[in-house]
Design a protein around this motif. Structure first.
Motif, PDB file in Angstrom:
ATOM      1  N   SER A 170       9.609  13.298  26.294  1.00 58.16           N
ATOM      2  CA  SER A 170      10.289  14.470  26.829  1.00 58.16           C
ATOM      3  C   SER A 170      10.718  14.172  28.250  1.00 58.16           C
ATOM      4  CB  SER A 170       9.362  15.687  26.785  1.00 58.16           C
ATOM      5  OG  SER A 170       9.995  16.825  27.328  1.00 58.16           O
ATOM      6  N   ASN A 171      11.948  14.581  28.610  1.00 60.54           N
ATOM      7  CA  ASN A 171      12.423  14.291  29.954  1.00 60.54           C
ATOM      8  C   ASN A 171      13.630  15.151  30.277  1.00 60.54           C
ATOM      9  OD1 ASN A 171      12.599  12.938  32.467  1.00 60.54           O
ATOM     10  ND2 ASN A 171      12.048  10.996  31.508  1.00 60.54           N
ATOM     11  N   LYS A 172      13.931  15.271  31.548  1.00 59.72           N
ATOM     12  CA  LYS A 172      15.176  15.850  32.038  1.00 59.72           C
ATOM     13  C   LYS A 172      15.898  14.740  32.786  1.00 59.72           C
ATOM     14  CE  LYS A 172      15.382  20.051  33.734  1.00 59.72           C
ATOM     15  NZ  LYS A 172      16.438  20.745  32.929  1.00 59.72           N
ATOM     16  N   ILE A 173      17.090  14.371  32.328  1.00 56.72           N
ATOM     17  CA  ILE A 173      17.790  13.205  32.869  1.00 56.72           C
ATOM     18  C   ILE A 173      19.275  13.495  32.979  1.00 56.72           C
ATOM     19  CG2 ILE A 173      16.135  11.535  31.948  1.00 56.72           C
ATOM     20  CD1 ILE A 173      18.109  11.076  29.636  1.00 56.72           C
ATOM     21  N   LYS A 174      19.993  12.584  33.629  1.00 53.50           N
ATOM     22  CA  LYS A 174      21.447  12.653  33.652  1.00 53.50           C
ATOM     23  C   LYS A 174      21.999  12.248  32.282  1.00 53.50           C
ATOM     24  CE  LYS A 174      22.053  11.658  38.578  1.00 53.50           C
ATOM     25  NZ  LYS A 174      22.666  10.729  39.578  1.00 53.50           N
ATOM     26  N   ILE A 175      23.143  12.818  31.937  1.00 52.73           N
ATOM     27  CA  ILE A 175      23.750  12.544  30.641  1.00 52.73           C
ATOM     28  C   ILE A 175      23.942  11.048  30.411  1.00 52.73           C
ATOM     29  CG2 ILE A 175      25.910  12.772  29.330  1.00 52.73           C
ATOM     30  CD1 ILE A 175      26.141  15.598  30.502  1.00 52.73           C
ATOM     31  N   ASN A 176      24.418  10.347  31.421  1.00 52.98           N
ATOM     32  CA  ASN A 176      24.714   8.927  31.216  1.00 52.98           C
ATOM     33  C   ASN A 176      23.473   8.051  31.158  1.00 52.98           C
ATOM     34  OD1 ASN A 176      23.981   8.916  33.911  1.00 52.98           O
ATOM     35  ND2 ASN A 176      26.033   8.476  34.677  1.00 52.98           N
ATOM     36  N   GLN A 177      22.280   8.651  31.273  1.00 53.32           N
ATOM     37  CA  GLN A 177      21.040   7.896  31.149  1.00 53.32           C
ATOM     38  C   GLN A 177      20.409   8.020  29.769  1.00 53.32           C
ATOM     39  OE1 GLN A 177      18.877   9.824  34.385  1.00 53.32           O
ATOM     40  NE2 GLN A 177      19.153   8.015  35.685  1.00 53.32           N
ATOM     41  N   LEU A 178      20.966   8.881  28.908  1.00 49.38           N
ATOM     42  CA  LEU A 178      20.294   9.175  27.643  1.00 49.38           C
ATOM     43  C   LEU A 178      20.128   7.937  26.768  1.00 49.38           C
ATOM     44  CD1 LEU A 178      19.011  11.153  25.686  1.00 49.38           C
ATOM     45  CD2 LEU A 178      21.288  11.667  24.796  1.00 49.38           C
ATOM     46  N   PHE A 179      21.178   7.166  26.591  1.00 51.87           N
ATOM     47  CA  PHE A 179      21.074   5.988  25.731  1.00 51.87           C
ATOM     48  C   PHE A 179      19.975   5.053  26.237  1.00 51.87           C
ATOM     49  CE2 PHE A 179      22.315   1.537  24.863  1.00 51.87           C
ATOM     50  CZ  PHE A 179      22.210   1.557  23.488  1.00 51.87           C
ATOM     51  N   GLY A 180      19.949   4.785  27.533  1.00 52.03           N
ATOM     52  CA  GLY A 180      18.938   3.895  28.088  1.00 52.03           C
ATOM     53  C   GLY A 180      17.527   4.409  27.898  1.00 52.03           C
ATOM     54  N   PHE A 181      17.333   5.729  28.056  1.00 52.06           N
ATOM     55  CA  PHE A 181      16.007   6.303  27.862  1.00 52.06           C
ATOM     56  C   PHE A 181      15.577   6.233  26.405  1.00 52.06           C
ATOM     57  CE2 PHE A 181      16.109   7.747  32.143  1.00 52.06           C
ATOM     58  CZ  PHE A 181      14.818   8.101  32.484  1.00 52.06           C
ATOM     59  N   LEU A 182      16.498   6.515  25.476  1.00 53.49           N
ATOM     60  CA  LEU A 182      16.153   6.437  24.056  1.00 53.49           C
ATOM     61  C   LEU A 182      15.757   5.017  23.674  1.00 53.49           C
ATOM     62  CD1 LEU A 182      18.908   8.714  22.474  1.00 53.49           C
ATOM     63  CD2 LEU A 182      16.511   9.272  22.876  1.00 53.49           C
ATOM     64  N   VAL A 183      16.505   4.033  24.181  1.00 56.49           N
ATOM     65  CA  VAL A 183      16.190   2.633  23.907  1.00 56.49           C
ATOM     66  C   VAL A 183      14.800   2.293  24.449  1.00 56.49           C
ATOM     67  CG1 VAL A 183      16.778   0.249  24.493  1.00 56.49           C
ATOM     68  CG2 VAL A 183      18.565   1.835  23.756  1.00 56.49           C
ATOM     69  N   THR A 184      14.548   2.646  25.698  1.00 55.22           N
ATOM     70  CA  THR A 184      13.247   2.352  26.309  1.00 55.22           C
ATOM     71  C   THR A 184      12.114   3.025  25.545  1.00 55.22           C
ATOM     72  OG1 THR A 184      14.253   2.100  28.495  1.00 55.22           O
ATOM     73  CG2 THR A 184      11.890   2.551  28.421  1.00 55.22           C
ATOM     74  N   ASN A 185      12.313   4.273  25.166  1.00 49.75           N
ATOM     75  CA  ASN A 185      11.272   4.998  24.431  1.00 49.75           C
ATOM     76  C   ASN A 185      10.975   4.356  23.087  1.00 49.75           C
ATOM     77  OD1 ASN A 185      12.412   8.281  25.575  1.00 49.75           O
ATOM     78  ND2 ASN A 185      11.081   6.787  26.555  1.00 49.75           N
ATOM     79  N   LEU A 186      12.001   4.044  22.303  1.00 48.67           N
ATOM     80  CA  LEU A 186      11.785   3.455  20.980  1.00 48.67           C
ATOM     81  C   LEU A 186      11.143   2.075  21.087  1.00 48.67           C
ATOM     82  CD1 LEU A 186      15.056   4.552  19.161  1.00 48.67           C
ATOM     83  CD2 LEU A 186      12.738   5.278  18.597  1.00 48.67           C
ATOM     84  N   LYS A 187      11.523   1.315  22.094  1.00 52.44           N
ATOM     85  CA  LYS A 187      10.940  -0.019  22.262  1.00 52.44           C
ATOM     86  C   LYS A 187       9.487   0.041  22.738  1.00 52.44           C
ATOM     87  CE  LYS A 187      13.282  -3.227  24.285  1.00 52.44           C
ATOM     88  NZ  LYS A 187      14.099  -3.930  25.316  1.00 52.44           N
ATOM     89  N   SER A 188       9.094   1.170  23.312  1.00 51.27           N
ATOM     90  CA  SER A 188       7.729   1.288  23.831  1.00 51.27           C
ATOM     91  C   SER A 188       6.713   1.614  22.738  1.00 51.27           C
ATOM     92  CB  SER A 188       7.668   2.382  24.902  1.00 51.27           C
ATOM     93  OG  SER A 188       7.787   3.681  24.325  1.00 51.27           O
ATOM     94  N   ILE A 189       7.186   1.960  21.541  1.00 50.25           N
ATOM     95  CA  ILE A 189       6.277   2.318  20.452  1.00 50.25           C
ATOM     96  C   ILE A 189       5.544   1.063  19.981  1.00 50.25           C
ATOM     97  CG2 ILE A 189       6.142   3.221  18.098  1.00 50.25           C
ATOM     98  CD1 ILE A 189       8.649   4.883  18.766  1.00 50.25           C
ATOM     99  N   ASN A 190       4.245   1.094  20.029  1.00 50.02           N
ATOM    100  CA  ASN A 190       3.452  -0.105  19.720  1.00 50.02           C
ATOM    101  C   ASN A 190       2.537   0.075  18.525  1.00 50.02           C
ATOM    102  OD1 ASN A 190       1.532   1.594  20.789  1.00 50.02           O
ATOM    103  ND2 ASN A 190       1.223   0.401  22.671  1.00 50.02           N
ATOM    104  N   ASP A 191       2.831   1.084  17.673  1.00 51.03           N
ATOM    105  CA  ASP A 191       1.978   1.300  16.504  1.00 51.03           C
ATOM    106  C   ASP A 191       2.595   0.727  15.231  1.00 51.03           C
ATOM    107  OD1 ASP A 191       4.072   3.016  16.031  1.00 51.03           O
ATOM    108  OD2 ASP A 191       2.860   4.848  16.006  1.00 51.03           O
ATOM    109  N   GLY A 224      25.754  15.378  34.812  1.00 55.14           N
ATOM    110  CA  GLY A 224      25.082  16.618  34.447  1.00 55.14           C
ATOM    111  C   GLY A 224      23.693  16.343  33.893  1.00 55.14           C
ATOM    112  N   LEU A 225      22.784  17.305  34.047  1.00 50.92           N
ATOM    113  CA  LEU A 225      21.404  17.140  33.595  1.00 50.92           C
ATOM    114  C   LEU A 225      21.232  17.691  32.178  1.00 50.92           C
ATOM    115  CD1 LEU A 225      19.392  18.158  36.781  1.00 50.92           C
ATOM    116  CD2 LEU A 225      19.872  15.849  35.950  1.00 50.92           C
ATOM    117  N   ILE A 226      20.455  16.981  31.376  1.00 46.87           N
ATOM    118  CA  ILE A 226      20.145  17.403  30.015  1.00 46.87           C
ATOM    119  C   ILE A 226      18.647  17.305  29.794  1.00 46.87           C
ATOM    120  CG2 ILE A 226      22.380  16.767  29.024  1.00 46.87           C
ATOM    121  CD1 ILE A 226      21.098  14.178  28.041  1.00 46.87           C
TER     122      ILE A 226
END
Length: 270
Positions: free
Chosen positions: A5-26, A106-108
């Motif tokens: 969960s996060n509040k970020i700039k629109i142009n950061q969404l792709f990078g955050f989704l990538v980082t989040n999915l890559k962080s899954i270690n299960d 813009g923030l999302i």
């Protein structure tokens, strides 16, 4: 399970989704291919034999439909470039969170829940913009009433807002083909919450079409009568906490709709 969960700039969404999915270690979802403009992950599901491939691509150019992310699913994707090898097919959706051109600064708000059998993504556009929308994506296995043939693949994708198809698309239908793999969501509707006993009403969302009838239900996502509940409320169902999310309706001519069965849903986010 993983929840982000996060509040970020629109142009950061792709990078955050990538980082989040890559962080899954299960080992629920693992990386197949990655480049600066693409991430492909896969899951074998809780059965260990599913073929679920998910591709994310940035699609955030300023255009008439606002900023967006492109989501593609298939039962196979290349480890060398992320393409879809034949005879597999690609099912793509453009996930938008503004209805018109907006500034990428813009923030999302976004919430993402990841389980081995499914991913739920909710994004809400900038609250200071009149064009911000709340959109939810379901990506994963539906709870099938019947498993059909061994070739059937219930791996599905559906968006609550601005889909190029009206409904949820599975990789394959029950017969193992693709001709009848588009399903609409249906649910019981009552006018308000809570009921006379103080209990809150939640209802499964059944996916069905005219060829197969009802194929199954969306897992972990209940339809909620919209009156009496608000974004962020918690409803306990079967010992699990479900979070209420608001979904924007889409107006096309005189028709107002979204691909879920209503504008409020209760989701098990973990």
């Amino acid at each position: 399970m993983a929840f982000f969960s996060n509040k970020i700039k629109i142009n950061q969404l792709f990078g955050f989704l990538v980082t989040n999915l890559k962080s899954i270690n299960d080992d629920s979802w693992s990386v197949v291919f990655e480049s600066t403009s693409m991430l492909v992950v896969k899951s074998a599901g809780s059965s260990g034999s599913e073929k679920m491939f998910l591709k994310l691509e940035p699609d955030t150019s300023k255009n008439a439909t606002g900023n967006s992310i492109k989501i593609t699913i298939s039962d196979n994707m290349s480890t060398t470039d992320g393409s879809i090898p034949p005879p597999s097919i690609a099912i793509s959706r453009v996930f938008t969170f503004h209805s018109t051109i907006v500034d990428t600064n813009g923030l999302i708000d976004y919430n993402m829940s990841v389980l081995v059998d499914r991913i739920v993504l909710w994004v809400s556009g900038d609250v200071n913009s009149t064009t911000g929308v709340s959109n939810m994506a379901f990506i994963g296995l539906i709870n099938q009433y019947s498993t059909g043939t061994p070739a059937a693949n219930a791996f599905s994708i559906g968006l609550s807002y601005r889909s190029n198809e009206d409904g949820f698309r599975a990789v394959k239908d029950v017969s193992g083909g693709t001709a009848s793999s588009l399903y609409k969501a249906y649910s019981t509707l009552v006018p308000t919450n809570p009921g006379p006993a103080g209990a809150y009403n939640v209802y499964p969302q059944v996916l069905a079409n005219a060829v197969e009838g009802a194929r199954g239900e969306l897992p972990d996502i209940y339809h909620v009568p919209p009156v009496g509940v608000n974004l962020g409320d918690i409803i306990n169902v079967g010992g699990k906490a479900y979070t209420v999310y608001s979904l924007s309706p889409q107006t096309t001519s005189s028709t107002q709709f979204n691909n879920f069965t209503g504008t409020k849903v209760a989701v098990y986010m973990g």
